[in-house]
Motif scaffolding. Sequence first.
Motif, PDB file in Angstrom:
ATOM      1  N   ASP A   1       0.829  -1.197   0.000  1.00  0.00           N
ATOM      2  CA  ASP A   1       0.000   0.000   0.000  1.00  0.00           C
ATOM      3  C   ASP A   1       0.865   1.249   0.000  1.00  0.00           C
ATOM      4  OD1 ASP A   1      -2.113  -1.659   0.011  1.00  0.00           O
ATOM      5  OD2 ASP A   1      -2.496  -1.535   2.161  1.00  0.00           O
TER       6      ASP A   1
ATOM      7  N   GLN B   1       2.057   1.685  -3.495  1.00  0.00           N
ATOM      8  CA  GLN B   1       0.961   2.134  -4.371  1.00  0.00           C
ATOM      9  C   GLN B   1       0.674   3.622  -4.153  1.00  0.00           C
ATOM     10  OE1 GLN B   1      -1.010  -0.326  -6.455  1.00  0.00           O
ATOM     11  NE2 GLN B   1      -1.136   1.666  -7.440  1.00  0.00           N
ATOM     12  N   THR B   2       0.660   4.025  -2.888  1.00  0.00           N
ATOM     13  CA  THR B   2       0.393   5.435  -2.580  1.00  0.00           C
ATOM     14  C   THR B   2       1.524   6.314  -3.106  1.00  0.00           C
ATOM     15  OG1 THR B   2      -0.671   4.625  -0.585  1.00  0.00           O
ATOM     16  CG2 THR B   2      -0.311   6.980  -0.710  1.00  0.00           C
TER      17      THR B   2
ATOM     18  N   THR C   1       0.991   6.902  -6.805  1.00  0.00           N
ATOM     19  CA  THR C   1      -0.041   7.925  -7.021  1.00  0.00           C
ATOM     20  C   THR C   1       0.521   9.315  -6.732  1.00  0.00           C
ATOM     21  OG1 THR C   1      -1.567   6.300  -6.140  1.00  0.00           O
ATOM     22  CG2 THR C   1      -2.427   8.502  -6.506  1.00  0.00           C
TER      23      THR C   1
ATOM     24  N   VAL D   1       0.314  12.386  -9.331  1.00  0.00           N
ATOM     25  CA  VAL D   1      -0.457  13.582  -8.985  1.00  0.00           C
ATOM     26  C   VAL D   1       0.483  14.765  -8.767  1.00  0.00           C
ATOM     27  CG1 VAL D   1      -2.047  14.573  -7.300  1.00  0.00           C
ATOM     28  CG2 VAL D   1      -2.316  12.220  -8.004  1.00  0.00           C
TER      29      VAL D   1
ATOM     30  N   GLN E   1      -1.939  12.444  -0.365  1.00  0.00           N
ATOM     31  CA  GLN E   1      -2.144  11.004  -0.577  1.00  0.00           C
ATOM     32  C   GLN E   1      -1.849  10.195   0.681  1.00  0.00           C
ATOM     33  OE1 GLN E   1      -3.579   9.767  -3.244  1.00  0.00           O
ATOM     34  NE2 GLN E   1      -3.663  11.755  -4.226  1.00  0.00           N
TER      35      GLN E   1
ATOM     36  N   ALA F   1      -4.389  10.924   3.391  1.00  0.00           N
ATOM     37  CA  ALA F   1      -5.669  10.265   3.133  1.00  0.00           C
ATOM     38  C   ALA F   1      -5.576   8.774   3.412  1.00  0.00           C
ATOM     39  CB  ALA F   1      -6.114  10.509   1.700  1.00  0.00           C
ATOM     40  N   TYR F   2      -4.413   8.170   3.108  1.00  0.00           N
ATOM     41  CA  TYR F   2      -4.310   6.733   3.330  1.00  0.00           C
ATOM     42  C   TYR F   2      -4.099   6.402   4.803  1.00  0.00           C
ATOM     43  CZ  TYR F   2      -2.909   1.946   3.399  1.00  0.00           C
ATOM     44  OH  TYR F   2      -2.861   0.623   3.714  1.00  0.00           O
TER      45      TYR F   2
ATOM     46  N   SER G   1      -9.345   9.923   5.220  1.00  0.00           N
ATOM     47  CA  SER G   1      -9.626  10.556   3.928  1.00  0.00           C
ATOM     48  C   SER G   1     -10.570  11.743   4.077  1.00  0.00           C
ATOM     49  CB  SER G   1     -10.200   9.528   2.962  1.00  0.00           C
ATOM     50  OG  SER G   1     -11.266   8.845   3.567  1.00  0.00           O
ATOM     51  N   SER G   2     -11.216  11.875   5.243  1.00  0.00           N
ATOM     52  CA  SER G   2     -12.158  12.988   5.412  1.00  0.00           C
ATOM     53  C   SER G   2     -11.458  14.342   5.421  1.00  0.00           C
ATOM     54  CB  SER G   2     -12.929  12.850   6.722  1.00  0.00           C
ATOM     55  OG  SER G   2     -13.456  11.575   6.826  1.00  0.00           O
ATOM     56  N   TYR G   3     -10.156  14.336   5.776  1.00  0.00           N
ATOM     57  CA  TYR G   3      -9.471  15.620   5.944  1.00  0.00           C
ATOM     58  C   TYR G   3      -8.429  15.861   4.862  1.00  0.00           C
ATOM     59  CZ  TYR G   3     -11.717  15.357  10.456  1.00  0.00           C
ATOM     60  OH  TYR G   3     -12.662  15.240  11.436  1.00  0.00           O
ATOM     61  N   ARG G   4      -8.622  15.272   3.696  1.00  0.00           N
ATOM     62  CA  ARG G   4      -7.592  15.314   2.682  1.00  0.00           C
ATOM     63  C   ARG G   4      -7.179  16.745   2.332  1.00  0.00           C
ATOM     64  NH1 ARG G   4      -7.667  11.884  -2.830  1.00  0.00           N
ATOM     65  NH2 ARG G   4      -8.866  13.588  -3.696  1.00  0.00           N
TER      66      ARG G   4
END
Lengths: 323, 407
Positions: free
Chosen positions: A3, A6-7, A10, A14, A284, A287-288, A292-295
């Motif tokens: 993970d 993967q993050t 991303t 991004v 990213q 959020a992980y 994720s609510s406070y991205r």
Amino acid sequence: MADFAQTLMTTLAVGSLYALIALGYTMVYGILKFINFAHSDIVVLGAWISFTLTRWLFPAVGLDAHNPDSPAPPLWLGASILIAAVVACSLIGFVIERFAYRPLRKAPRLNVLITAIGVSLLLQNLGQLSFMFGPSPQKMPALLSNVELWRLSLPSSGGARNVVIGLVDVMIVGTSAVLMIALEFLVFRTKIGTAMRAVSYDLEASALMGIPVDRIISYTFMLGSALAAAAGFLYALKYPGLNQPAHTTWVLLGLKAFVAAVIGGIGNVRGAVLGGFVIAAVEQFGAYYLSSSYRDVYVFALLIAILLVRPSGLLGSTVREKV
Amino acid sequence: MPRHVPSASFCVPDQPDWCSQVGAARMFSFGVFFPMGCLFASLLIGCGGGSSGDEICLGHYASLTGAQATFGRSTDNGILLAIEEINAAGGVNGKKVRLITYDDKGDAREAGTAATRLVTRDGVVAVLGEVATSLSLAAAPVCQENGIPMVSPSSTNTKVTQVGDKIFRVCFIDPFQAYACAKFAREHEALKANKAAILYDQASGYSVGLREEFAKSFAKLGGTIVSEQAYTEGDQDFSAQLTAIRASEPDVIFIPGYYTDVGNIAIQTQKLGIATPLLGADGWDSSKLAGIAGKAIEGAYYSNHYSQQDPDPAVQSFISKYKAKHGETPDALAALGYDAARIVCLAIGQAGSTKGDDIAAKLASTKGFPGVTGKISIDADRNAVKPAMMIQMKDGIPTYVTTIQPE
């Protein structure tokens, strides 16, 4: 582990997009000391021009642009659409500077700032009209095949999971890297770049030294818009569900790129790139690993923190105002 | 004189309404002149106060343009079809029914203005609208205060009908829809889910409401929520949330969002190699969903108000008539608009009057109305009690799977 990887992938993709857009904000600020609010709308134009061209050109190579699972066209088609979008947006950037900002060169900076907001609203609302791009979301046909380049199985808590690295992500990181290296070369190794840096250092003195200031400013706008167009194109590749030109998505994208430019030190080209990746990483990984609510909160909290500790940004240098 | 100030007395009634308003606002206070302008206009272009004219006017406010344009257009098409049929059969109480539709552009302020115009100026006897909860909530107080019944075809949030005793709806409400999804996830043969993850839009009341109710129902039915992730309207990258969801290894991912976001989420789910089935709600219902997501949405499930494949002859005859009139297959919003218009006209006919109170009383006593979206009964809270259809995307076509009955 998987993970995390993967993050990270991303974040790179991004971050490249944020960096490309942030470069436009920072270059214009470096030279004219004003924030070009219409810059994010050039990104929108880049994405939607790419979309329109793709819709036109797909039948020419015998593909169906309306079929969401249509196979990818040859690579040269994508490359030429990218180049066409870049050229179109450079011209639009030139026109905007020539007719909206240049007449205000001697006016107070606030006037130019408000004009920039006006240009931004104009572009958003024009784009929404049905003879332009229309008010509905559209699906960008796939220009690259959705192949996985690597699928690594890495150990994680609760068993092995795959890290998927797709062609699109690699293309985004690769294209951005090429563009950023080219820009670095242009700014620090060529005559135009030297002139840009001179104008940014002292506009009037440069004019006295025989530098064609107006032309250099036009080049800067065209360069910034070209990078924004490339970012718009790559954005449409990565997120094929294109939102209409006045959608919040684009405002937020522009805002975050602007934050990236400020965090890196506005006016500083390398700082903008660094800022782009820092913002993407905070967003990213926050959020992980956190929530994720406070991205978006992470991004703007970081901005406040950095402005408190280093008001001129990570790579910015404090300039002493002469009295 | 520096410039000509238009005066209200220059306004002839067939000029656009901004004329009287602008003139009045400049010369007098808005409060004095605006109601007079309204009264004046309603005498000329309104509906003759409803009962005295030879036709009955229904109002409809809808997002005919803007981001949710497909919602408003479909609903309006459905209503038009219903009214055409009713008029062909002789109208209501011997009078023809006429529909007045205003575009609210998907904007809550515009929805309030449109409703005000319908009830105060056009003198409609009942109002139909809206799809989106926020827009219905903007217009509902206007209708309630003026005593004009409002029937929302497809706002599923519970708050809408809580505005007052004149506000009704013909669709099911979110707690039931979430229950239907949870029950389906637990019991459907191909799912039998024990662990569910939720990905919801934290900026949308619709999405947040469904998330809470789904979590409650799913836990009550013996399942566990293993991960809840949020996004905000405008987000385009869902990788971090989806990676976190993947790590929690759910049996199903519940995504109570609108089709534009769902399309992007489905594509990114596929890119991350997540094969877990996706489950959603009626916000997914759009012919554009398959167009955006393509193969990525294959096999996903969602709850809906009706299915095009429903073998019921009433449904099939509605579909063929709609196709003949509008040249496309009706979606759920068109079907709900059709049902809403028919229920309102039936209530007016039964009431034998066009008074708001009488119509509302008849609407409240609706029982077992045979709608194309199922048998509709209005309960004490003015909500429709009716089953939900579960749909699966197969080859890009929404395919009927099963029906979940109310508890």
